[in-house]
Scaffold this motif. Structure first.
Motif, PDB file in Angstrom:
ATOM      1  N   TYR B 330       1.074  -1.059   0.092  1.00  0.00           N
ATOM      2  CA  TYR B 330      -0.013   0.093  -0.205  1.00  0.00           C
ATOM      3  C   TYR B 330       1.016   1.359  -0.128  1.00  0.00           C
ATOM      4  CZ  TYR B 330      -3.811  -3.009   1.261  1.00  0.00           C
ATOM      5  OH  TYR B 330      -5.050  -4.219   1.439  1.00  0.00           O
ATOM      6  N   VAL B 331       1.913   1.200   0.854  1.00  0.00           N
ATOM      7  CA  VAL B 331       2.779   2.493   0.789  1.00  0.00           C
ATOM      8  C   VAL B 331       3.458   2.477  -0.307  1.00  0.00           C
ATOM      9  CG1 VAL B 331       4.724   3.396   2.143  1.00  0.00           C
ATOM     10  CG2 VAL B 331       3.095   2.295   3.398  1.00  0.00           C
ATOM     11  N   ARG B 332       4.088   1.354  -1.103  1.00  0.00           N
ATOM     12  CA  ARG B 332       4.727   1.436  -2.263  1.00  0.00           C
ATOM     13  C   ARG B 332       4.065   2.101  -3.090  1.00  0.00           C
ATOM     14  NH1 ARG B 332       6.250  -4.285  -2.411  1.00  0.00           N
ATOM     15  NH2 ARG B 332       7.252  -4.295  -0.471  1.00  0.00           N
ATOM     16  N   ALA B 333       2.520   1.787  -3.288  1.00  0.00           N
ATOM     17  CA  ALA B 333       1.428   2.148  -4.384  1.00  0.00           C
ATOM     18  C   ALA B 333       1.317   3.657  -4.143  1.00  0.00           C
ATOM     19  CB  ALA B 333       0.201   1.350  -4.139  1.00  0.00           C
ATOM     20  N   ALA B 334       1.334   3.963  -2.784  1.00  0.00           N
ATOM     21  CA  ALA B 334       1.044   5.438  -2.729  1.00  0.00           C
ATOM     22  C   ALA B 334       2.528   6.465  -3.058  1.00  0.00           C
ATOM     23  CB  ALA B 334       0.998   5.812  -1.067  1.00  0.00           C
ATOM     24  N   ARG B 335       3.426   5.636  -3.054  1.00  0.00           N
ATOM     25  CA  ARG B 335       4.652   6.462  -3.364  1.00  0.00           C
ATOM     26  C   ARG B 335       4.705   6.440  -5.181  1.00  0.00           C
ATOM     27  NH1 ARG B 335       8.935   6.978  -0.165  1.00  0.00           N
ATOM     28  NH2 ARG B 335       9.774   8.584  -1.898  1.00  0.00           N
ATOM     29  N   SER B 336       4.383   5.131  -5.538  1.00  0.00           N
ATOM     30  CA  SER B 336       4.396   5.449  -7.063  1.00  0.00           C
ATOM     31  C   SER B 336       3.516   6.298  -7.654  1.00  0.00           C
ATOM     32  CB  SER B 336       4.203   3.831  -7.774  1.00  0.00           C
ATOM     33  OG  SER B 336       2.724   3.448  -7.564  1.00  0.00           O
ATOM     34  N   LEU B 337       2.331   6.664  -6.950  1.00  0.00           N
ATOM     35  CA  LEU B 337       1.431   7.571  -7.355  1.00  0.00           C
ATOM     36  C   LEU B 337       1.678   8.960  -7.071  1.00  0.00           C
ATOM     37  CD1 LEU B 337      -1.835   5.699  -6.499  1.00  0.00           C
ATOM     38  CD2 LEU B 337      -0.866   6.139  -8.790  1.00  0.00           C
ATOM     39  N   GLY B 338       3.058   9.099  -6.346  1.00  0.00           N
ATOM     40  CA  GLY B 338       3.700  10.488  -6.308  1.00  0.00           C
ATOM     41  C   GLY B 338       3.624  11.091  -5.024  1.00  0.00           C
ATOM     42  N   ALA B 339       3.014  10.066  -3.736  1.00  0.00           N
ATOM     43  CA  ALA B 339       3.108  10.799  -2.475  1.00  0.00           C
ATOM     44  C   ALA B 339       4.606  10.814  -2.038  1.00  0.00           C
ATOM     45  CB  ALA B 339       2.372   9.848  -1.646  1.00  0.00           C
ATOM     46  N   THR B 340       4.904  11.825  -1.346  1.00  0.00           N
ATOM     47  CA  THR B 340       6.219  11.813  -0.530  1.00  0.00           C
ATOM     48  C   THR B 340       6.044  10.916   0.357  1.00  0.00           C
ATOM     49  OG1 THR B 340       5.240  13.514   0.985  1.00  0.00           O
ATOM     50  CG2 THR B 340       6.343  14.265  -1.114  1.00  0.00           C
ATOM     51  N   SER B 341       7.262  10.558   0.981  1.00  0.00           N
ATOM     52  CA  SER B 341       7.410   9.318   2.053  1.00  0.00           C
ATOM     53  C   SER B 341       6.612   9.870   3.394  1.00  0.00           C
ATOM     54  CB  SER B 341       8.730   8.942   2.418  1.00  0.00           C
ATOM     55  OG  SER B 341       9.382  10.229   3.111  1.00  0.00           O
ATOM     56  N   TRP B 342       6.441  11.331   3.681  1.00  0.00           N
ATOM     57  CA  TRP B 342       5.621  11.685   4.659  1.00  0.00           C
ATOM     58  C   TRP B 342       4.183  11.646   4.616  1.00  0.00           C
ATOM     59  CZ3 TRP B 342       4.896  12.348   9.320  1.00  0.00           C
ATOM     60  CH2 TRP B 342       4.028  13.404   9.750  1.00  0.00           C
ATOM     61  N   THR B 343       3.756  11.798   3.342  1.00  0.00           N
ATOM     62  CA  THR B 343       2.264  11.862   2.943  1.00  0.00           C
ATOM     63  C   THR B 343       1.991  10.580   2.951  1.00  0.00           C
ATOM     64  OG1 THR B 343       2.622  13.558   1.514  1.00  0.00           O
ATOM     65  CG2 THR B 343       0.627  12.576   1.143  1.00  0.00           C
ATOM     66  N   ALA B 344       2.860   9.532   2.419  1.00  0.00           N
ATOM     67  CA  ALA B 344       2.363   7.946   2.388  1.00  0.00           C
ATOM     68  C   ALA B 344       2.378   7.635   3.718  1.00  0.00           C
ATOM     69  CB  ALA B 344       3.660   7.422   1.611  1.00  0.00           C
ATOM     70  N   PHE B 345       3.153   8.023   4.700  1.00  0.00           N
ATOM     71  CA  PHE B 345       3.200   7.496   6.031  1.00  0.00           C
ATOM     72  C   PHE B 345       1.994   8.105   6.893  1.00  0.00           C
ATOM     73  CE2 PHE B 345       3.748   8.691  10.628  1.00  0.00           C
ATOM     74  CZ  PHE B 345       4.083   7.329  11.094  1.00  0.00           C
ATOM     75  N   ARG B 346       1.553   9.266   6.608  1.00  0.00           N
ATOM     76  CA  ARG B 346       0.628   9.911   7.122  1.00  0.00           C
ATOM     77  C   ARG B 346      -0.894   9.461   6.763  1.00  0.00           C
ATOM     78  NH1 ARG B 346      -1.990  15.052   6.201  1.00  0.00           N
ATOM     79  NH2 ARG B 346      -0.771  15.247   4.485  1.00  0.00           N
ATOM     80  N   ARG B 347      -0.904   9.575   5.569  1.00  0.00           N
ATOM     81  CA  ARG B 347      -2.243   9.118   4.755  1.00  0.00           C
ATOM     82  C   ARG B 347      -2.504   7.711   4.747  1.00  0.00           C
ATOM     83  NH1 ARG B 347      -4.211  13.318   1.557  1.00  0.00           N
ATOM     84  NH2 ARG B 347      -5.952  12.016   1.073  1.00  0.00           N
TER      85      ARG B 347
END
Lengths: 317, 433
Positions: B330-347
């Motif tokens: 899920y986190v990897r998917a978020a990153r690949s969709l352009g989220a920063t690591s902080w956003t991926a963690f937070r959201r």
């Protein structure tokens, strides 16, 4: 836990900072337990590292505090160390007495808690158990209710266990449980039961009830089914529940302070007195021995847990 | 139970009865529905019988004793049982009635009788709870009237001690003349009754209990927050490492968990003392001078540090078991969709850890609210919690009714939290190690 190749430089910095933070927290967790070990070998009655200890001078270290655990309370501590000295230590030394009491009370309360707790866990994990949630909540509550409240309640109840019967118009005399071994054992069994319930029901989660039906269809009666089929499978959970119950009793001081008499001096109570009155490095020697004891218990429980998971096929090991 | 719907036999009967007009029967001709109900109730009874011995044991050795103890918080017959005549007079007259001759006679008779039966100390203690400093009035008067007392009673008693005319004393005696009272609860929230029976706050220098309750909850909240701050990175590290390494590091979490509470408290006493290891290191590093060693123990700081350390594993273990189940893709998917690591963690990551966070936080808070040993040893006076006050009333002031009232309030708070925990997390999800 490696840094992914697409990480930005900032993320790399954060990654190493994160590892450093984790190391610091692990240090916070474990350092207080480790630091008492060398301090218990202090030759001086101080709680800090002396100059000699820091320069690894053998004179800075001694086993005098371990020795004092044996001699404290003996009738003739300075006599020659022959058989009669050891007999004296066995019979009179306060810490030895406390250890004996702790083990007697711990073992007996563990037997009560484990046998009743395992039986109840078997019932609780059957799907047809009525009021499962409520009963489970009641059985776990000794772990949740503050110890001081439990101990206060037990103090009144154990001083006159028959008072309850006066509601029914009876006025029997049945002595008192406070100040007796039986009282402390029952109190500690009560406090240990939640741990047995939690560990044994957790083991029974993966238990295949059809095994019991298979045994019954092959002609085994319920008793044989329990001892030959169920018990060997849940044994690791039962043993670790028993160890939890034992540790609970072995470490318990509040209930002992409230309901035990002078005869039931246990190790925690002796430590409590030692800390409150005049703390000496002898306490650190006891603490070190207890840490070694808990390392042994932890290893046992971990091995049992892995064995249990292997038996039930929960982990791919 | 909902299990009946899941039962395969029940499913057969319901579908079959829709098709066939004849009710299904067992081989020996009984209706299948009734046979099934009977066998299910037998199974329920069997399961319950397995639990019954333990349930009875817990009820007798745990639930009943606590109930009995709580009864003392509103029932205390120390006065009414030993002073029957004056209690009867209080029951017959209105609040605020001036003591007449009958009252003085009843009081004199009761004082003499209870002095003779050597119960006057109990009576004095009971009055003393509500009006400090009166116990000696009862015992000394008792000594003088034990042999007998002559009329006029009012004058004789006033001659023994002027204080018998005090209207406050008479108001207090009226308060304690009934065995059932709410005054201990009033006292545990720093309230008292004045001479007219109105509830008011106690003097400013005597207000301790509300402050202690407030401190208990505030410190428990702070300790819960600290265990979260320290526990979250550790749980995350353990959950993301490969099994072999994390099992090894897990030992560092479980060892404190298995180590005796007294041992851990002792180590903190050793470390935090003014002549202890931490102060020595700070002096050696030159952070502080030798003369200005920090006071980190026998105050609130000692309680906070030691309790955070002791309760930390209770936060890490539930967090860890939830984080283990979070799928890293899920986190990897978020990153690949352009989220920063902080956003991926937070959201993405953090919301998934909330069940573990809730379980750990509630457990730590519930345990912290009732802590007794650690504050007693390292807390000094500013680090004492409400449990320590209960212990003090039990062992030194011997005001057991007060201890029971404070215990009832604390228990109420803990049970509400426990109920919430059961609703949100479920007690059967508790895990140890």
């Amino acid at each position: 836990m490696a840094v992914p190749s697409y990480a930005t430089p900032l993320e790399r910095v954060w990654h190493y900072a994160y590892v450093a933070i984790c190391v610091a927290i692990f240090f916070f967790l474990i350092a207080p337990i480790i630091v008492i070990m060398p301090l218990s070998f202090n030759a001086e009655p101080y709680f800090t590292f002396t100059e000699k200890m820091l320069s690894f001078d053998p004179e800075g270290y001694s086993t005098r505090w371990y020795d004092s655990l044996l001699t404290f309370g003996m009738q003739a501590p300075d006599a020659a160390r022959d058989m009669s000295w050891w007999a004296d230590a066995w019979a009179n030394a306060k810490w030895v007495k406390a250890a004996k009491n702790s083990i007697i009370i711990g073992v007996c309360s563990t037997i009560v808690a484990t046998s009743l707790g395992t039986l109840a866990a078997l019932g609780l994990s059957r799907p047809e158990m009525p009021f499962r949630r409520t009963i489970m909540a009641i059985l776990i509550s000794p772990m949740i209710v503050p110890l001081i409240i439990t101990a206060t309640g037990m103090f009144f109840f154990y001083s006159n266990p028959c008072e309850l019967l006066t509601i029914f118009g009876l006025n029997p005399q049945c002595g008192k449980l406070a100040g007796s071994y039986l009282g402390v054992i029952l109190a500690h069994a009560t406090l240990g039961i939640p741990f047995v319930i939690i560990t044994v029901t957790a083991t029974l989660v993966g238990f295949d009830q059809s095994l019991n039906r298979a045994a019954a269809s092959l002609g085994a009666n319920p008793r044989v089914t329990f001892f030959r089929v169920t018990m060997p499978l849940i044994l690791p959970g039962v043993v670790s529940g028993a160890l939890f119950a034992f540790v609970t009793s072995f470490d318990e001081v509040v209930a002992v302070l409230f309901i035990a008499g002078p005869e039931q001096q246990t190790i925690p109570r002796q430590m409590w007195n030692g800390i409150r009155e005049q703390i000496s490095p002898a306490i650190l020697a006891v603490a070190t021995l207890l840490v070694i004891f808990s390392i042994a218990l932890l290893t046992t429980v971990e091995l049992l847990r892995r064995r249990s998971e292997r038996i039930r096929g929960l982990s791919p090991q | 139970m909902a299990n009946t719907a899941l039962d395969p036999h029940a499913a057969i009967t319901t579908t079959a009865s829709g098709v066939a007009t004849q009710p299904l029967t067992t081989a020996d001709g009984k209706p299948l529905v009734r046979a099934l109900a009977r066998s299910q109730s037998r199974a329920r009874r069997k399961a319950f019988l397995l639990v019954l011995p333990l349930l009875a044991f817990i009820v007798i050795t745990f639930v009943v004793p606590i109930g009995q103890m709580l009864q003392r918080s509103f029932h205390n017959d120390g006065f009414s049982a030993n002073m029957p005549n004056i209690s009867a007079w209080f029951a017959q007259t209105e609040r605020g009635t001036q003591p007449d001759d009958a009252a003085w006679q009843a009081l004199a008779a009761d004082l003499q009788a209870s002095a003779e039966a050597r119960n006057i100390g109990v009576v004095g203690t009971r009055v003393n709870y509500d009006m400090p400093g009166t116990r000696s009035l009862f015992t000394s008067t008792g000594r003088k009237v034990r042999k007998g007392i002559e009329p006029p009673y009012r004058e004789t008693l006033l001659e023994i001690d002027e204080e018998w005319a005090d209207p406050q004393l008479w108001a207090t005696m009226r308060e304690v003349s009934t065995p059932y009272t709410a005054n201990f609860y009033l006292a545990s929230v720093d309230r008292t009754r004045d001479a007219d029976g109105n509830i008011q706050q106690v003097d400013e220098n005597q207000r301790v209990y509300l402050m202690l309750f407030w401190r208990t909850f505030w410190l428990s909240g702070l300790i819960t927050a600290l265990t979260f701050v320290l526990g979250f990175p550790i749980a995350h590290l353990l959950a993301t490492l490969p099994m072999r390494k994390s099992n090894l590091l897990m030992i560092l979490v479980l060892l404190p968990f298995w180590t005796s509470l007294l041992v851990r408290t002792t180590s903190w006493m050793v470390l935090l003392q003014q002549q202890g290891v931490i102060n020595d290191i700070l002096v050696w590093l030159g952070v502080i001078g030798g003369g200005q060693r920090l006071q980190m123990i026998y105050n609130q700081a000692g309680t906070i540090i030691a309790m955070t350390h002791i309760l930390l594993p209770f936060m890490i273990l539930p967090l860890y078991s939830v984080m283990r189940t979070i799928n890293p893709s899920y986190v990897r998917a978020a990153r690949s969709l352009g989220a920063t690591s902080w956003t991926a963690f937070r959201r993405i990551y953090f919301p998934q850890t909330l069940p573990g966070l809730g379980a750990g936080a509630m457990l730590v808070f519930i345990l912290a609210v009732g802590y007794y040993i650690t504050p007693a040893l390292v807390g000094g006076s500013s680090g004492q919690l409400i449990s320590n006050m209960i212990a003090q009333h039990m062992t030194s002031t011997l005001n057991w009714s007060m201890a029971a009232a404070l215990a009832a309030l604390l228990l109420g708070a803990v049970l509400v939290l426990y109920w919430l925990y059961d609703r949100l997390v479920g007690v059967d999800n508790l895990k140890l190690g």
